[in-house]
Design a protein around this motif. Structure first.
Motif, mmCIF file in Angstrom:
data_model
loop_
_atom_site.group_PDB
_atom_site.id
_atom_site.type_symbol
_atom_site.label_atom_id
_atom_site.label_comp_id
_atom_site.label_asym_id
_atom_site.label_seq_id
_atom_site.Cartn_x
_atom_site.Cartn_y
_atom_site.Cartn_z
ATOM 1 N N PRO A 126 0.838 -1.207 0.000
ATOM 2 C CA PRO A 126 0.000 0.000 0.000
ATOM 3 C C PRO A 126 0.872 1.255 0.000
ATOM 4 N N SER A 127 0.614 2.110 -0.955
ATOM 5 C CA SER A 127 1.446 3.305 -1.131
ATOM 6 C C SER A 127 0.556 4.499 -1.411
ATOM 7 N N PRO A 136 5.641 4.097 0.429
ATOM 8 C CA PRO A 136 4.836 3.310 1.374
ATOM 9 C C PRO A 136 3.953 4.213 2.227
ATOM 10 N N ASP A 137 2.729 3.736 2.463
ATOM 11 C CA ASP A 137 1.755 4.519 3.229
ATOM 12 C C ASP A 137 1.983 4.278 4.723
ATOM 13 N N PHE A 138 3.007 4.955 5.252
ATOM 14 C CA PHE A 138 3.358 4.771 6.660
ATOM 15 C C PHE A 138 2.327 5.432 7.562
ATOM 16 N N ALA A 148 -0.782 0.129 6.302
ATOM 17 C CA ALA A 148 -2.133 -0.445 6.187
ATOM 18 C C ALA A 148 -2.464 -1.301 7.415
ATOM 19 N N ASN A 149 -2.093 -0.779 8.602
ATOM 20 C CA ASN A 149 -2.371 -1.423 9.885
ATOM 21 C C ASN A 149 -1.638 -2.754 10.061
ATOM 22 N N GLN A 150 -0.624 -3.006 9.260
ATOM 23 C CA GLN A 150 0.173 -4.218 9.398
ATOM 24 C C GLN A 150 1.604 -3.846 9.763
ATOM 25 N N LEU A 166 11.081 -1.125 5.413
ATOM 26 C CA LEU A 166 10.705 -0.113 4.427
ATOM 27 C C LEU A 166 11.162 1.265 4.881
ATOM 28 N N ARG A 167 11.010 1.484 6.186
ATOM 29 C CA ARG A 167 11.452 2.769 6.717
ATOM 30 C C ARG A 167 12.962 2.923 6.575
ATOM 31 N N GLU A 168 13.700 1.883 6.860
ATOM 32 C CA GLU A 168 15.149 1.945 6.734
ATOM 33 C C GLU A 168 15.560 2.096 5.282
#
Length: 639
Positions: A126-127, A136-138, A148-150, A166-168
């Motif tokens: 999810p983006s 990414p939809d953080f 996306a709540n995961q 993904l954050r890194e």
């Protein structure tokens, strides 16, 4: 000529679409009209985990296939899951294949071959679009980073990974997104409260105007109240130090010296010593004596400075149009900034597409080498490095022009500084000419020329353009050197060479001082140009020696002016807010130019005239009285 050459080269070779539109792996623009990507405005990354940071995503090239898409994915899906269910869930395949390479529709192809050839991404996440790229939809849930709540996801290669990966991978994206949210919030605030902002600007303008007009009546009062207030406060400090000194008499340990107790981190320890309060009292007594002696010996010069400030307020009252001239300067500088920015964009986008080999195998000897996408499939690179592709990397080139793009950018920056300084010089000369016409008028305001500001502007454009351009050129050269020094300092920040850092620091300091000095000389040279119409060098020399012959008056006037304008800015900031000090600065810059012009005229008046019938003074009656003249002699008009 230099600016024309830069602009011509930039327009011929540049392509601003490279900034407006993101570019896919084939060198095609996303969202460009009349192309297959017209409705695909967003760039999608096959494997965003390979991207180090948003800076890489925006400016450089992420080592993964990139496609133009119409929208970002809104769910977690892996290619393995899609292939396994495409027969009974065709909708899922139809959704997933829009993120595959154009024309790919072979779900039966083995997963290993698809991932090797990068026909499709191994997974989608999810983006949301940001800067026309899918990120990414953080979000955070109870303080935990999620998408996306995961908190975990399948990477399509048999591993379950945490969303922190993904954050890194997108290191620094949080700051970018925060900046975006702040920008949106600022825009929303302006959209909601724009009328209050306009009201605030109007109030700031009225307060600034009233302050300048009232200075003719309050300048002396404000200054002397402040001076006597300082004297009173210092006097109280002397008394308090003496009281503390006397109060500690006889207390055990109070007669120790600072040397006896040594260095202490708690300053209160020193306050228990009589010697400390004695030192404070001596220092304050010295300051009090110095201030009183300065007031005694400089009282006439202070009175002259106050009279000039009051005269400046009177001059602005007669030539109110000067208060709005900063708008002209602002427009000219805005045009210069726009012209520079457009040229810089064209220069930055004047490279040709450069393609490089992107290989999944780290040991591929052809990795990162340049390639030709049209002939790449006929080479043996794909055989030696299975899955290797020839993808777009960046814009550049090896031609003589491309090698000197940095020089063109430097020249563009230099001309920008030159034009900005010229716009400022034009404003200073125009205002100086208008206020000089006020001072040299025999009868004020009857003999002030009609439309003095417009006439002064016409003279500056018609007769003094070369002088103003020359003065701006000298200042621009020094400013460009300072820019280069800052660039070198940034590049050498990690060096361990102490001598290099020391030398660079000295050079930066010297050129900073030189720039300040040149601004001071240029400002007064433009005043002399407006008065006498001589060239820049002659005017600068005459202004400098005139100021040196009146150096004490210069110092006193400068400090008195700074103090009163500081009070004005405090008044505006306290009344309508600190943000509106910009408006006050525009008004007060005109006032400061007025005072400087009247001061040079006053010094010239004293040196060229003696108050006789043949050589009458042109100064005001208040200045005559300060100089000991009881009556004004008949004046003659300046020819």
């Amino acid at each position: 000529m230099l600016k024309t050459m830069c602009m011509f080269a930039a327009w011929v070779h540049g392509d601003p679409r490279k900034v407006i539109y993101p570019t896919d792996s084939y060198g095609q623009f996303c969202g460009q009209k009349d192309t297959p990507n017209e409705n695909k405005t967003i760039l999608f990354y096959f494997n965003i985990l390979k991207c180090a940071s948003p800076v890489v995503l925006i400016n450089l090239q992420c080592p993964t296939t990139q496609l133009c898409v119409s929208k970002c994915p809104d769910r977690f899906v892996t290619y393995i899951d899609v292939q396994a269910s495409y027969r009974y869930k065709p909708d899922q395949w139809n959704y997933f294949k829009q993120f595959c390479k154009p024309g790919f529709n072979s779900p039966r192809k083995s997963v290993a071959q698809v991932l090797r050839d990068e026909d499709c991404p191994s997974m989608i996440i999810p983006s949301r679009p940001f800067l026309k790229r899918c990120f990414p939809d953080f979000s955070t849930k109870n303080g935990v980073l999620t998408v996306a709540n995961q908190t975990t996801f399948k990477d399509g290669r048999g591993k379950t990974r945490n969303v922190t990966d993904l954050r890194e991978a997108a290191n620094g994206i949080n700051n970018v997104l925060d900046a975006r949210s702040i920008g949106v919030k600022i825009f929303e605030d302006y959209a909601i409260s724009w009328y209050w902002i306009l009201i605030g600007l109007f109030i700031a303008m009225i307060v600034s105007l009233l302050f300048l007009v009232l200075l003719r009546f309050t300048a002396g009062v404000l200054f002397w109240i402040f001076i006597f207030g300082v004297i009173g406060i210092i006097g109280y400090g002397i008394w308090h130090c003496y009281w503390e000194y006397d109060h500690l008499k006889g207390i055990p340990g109070s007669d120790l010296t600072v040397y006896d107790i040594g260095f202490q981190t708690d300053f209160r320890v020193y306050l228990q010593l009589r010697q400390t309060w004695l030192a404070f009292m001596v220092i304050l007594c010295g300051a009090e004596v110095i201030i009183i002696l300065m007031l005694i010996f400089l009282r006439n010069r202070i009175r002259i400075a106050i009279a000039l400030l009051q005269e400046g307020s009177r001059a602005i009252g007669y030539i109110m149009s000067t208060l709005f001239y900063p708008i002209v300067t602002f427009i000219l500088i805005a045009v210069c900034i726009s012209y520079w920015a457009v040229t810089a964009v064209f220069l930055a986008t004047s490279g040709e597409p450069v393609y490089k080999v992107m290989a999944n195998q780290t040991l591929c000897k052809y990795a990162n080498l340049t390639c030709d996408p049209e002939t790449f499939n006929t080479t043996n690179v794909t055989k030696l490095c299975p899955g290797a592709q020839c993808t777009f990397a960046f814009y550049g080139g090896e031609s003589l022009y491309h090698k000197y793009i940095f020089i063109f950018q430097l020249a563009n920056a230099f001309v920008f500084l030159w034009l900005v300084n010229f716009a400022i010089a034009l404003g200073q000369c125009t205002l100086a000419g208008a206020f000089a016409s006020y001072y040299w008028a025999s009868r004020k305001p009857a003999d002030i020329p009609l439309w003095p500001l417009f006439s002064s502007f016409g003279r500056a454009i018609r007769y003094h353009t070369g002088s103003l351009a020359f003065g701006a050129l000298i200042l621009a050269i020094v400013q460009l050197i300072r820019v280069i020094l800052e660039y070198l300092d940034h590049k050498l920040k990690g060096t361990q060479n102490s001598f290099t850092r020391f030398l660079l620091c000295c050079l930066k300091c010297c050129f900073w001082c030189l720039e300040k000095f040149l601004k001071f000389i240029n400002r007064n040279a433009y005043i002399m140009i407006a008065i006498y119409g001589k060239n820049f060098c002659t005017s600068a020399k005459e202004a400098f020696f005139l100021l040196m012959r009146n150096v004490v008056r210069v110092a006193v006037l400068d400090k008195v002016t700074d103090f009163l304008l500081f009070l004005g800015k405090i008044l505006v900031a306290g009344g309508v807010g600190k943000v509106y000090c910009v408006v006050a600065h525009g008004f007060f810059s005109v006032y400061a130019m007025c005072v400087d012009t009247l001061f040079l005229c006053f010094c010239e008046d004293l040196e060229r005239n003696d108050g006789s019938t043949a050589k009458p003074y042109f100064m005001s009656a208040s200045l005559h009285r300060i100089l000991g003249k009881k009556e004004l002699s008949p004046k003659k008009a300046v020819g």
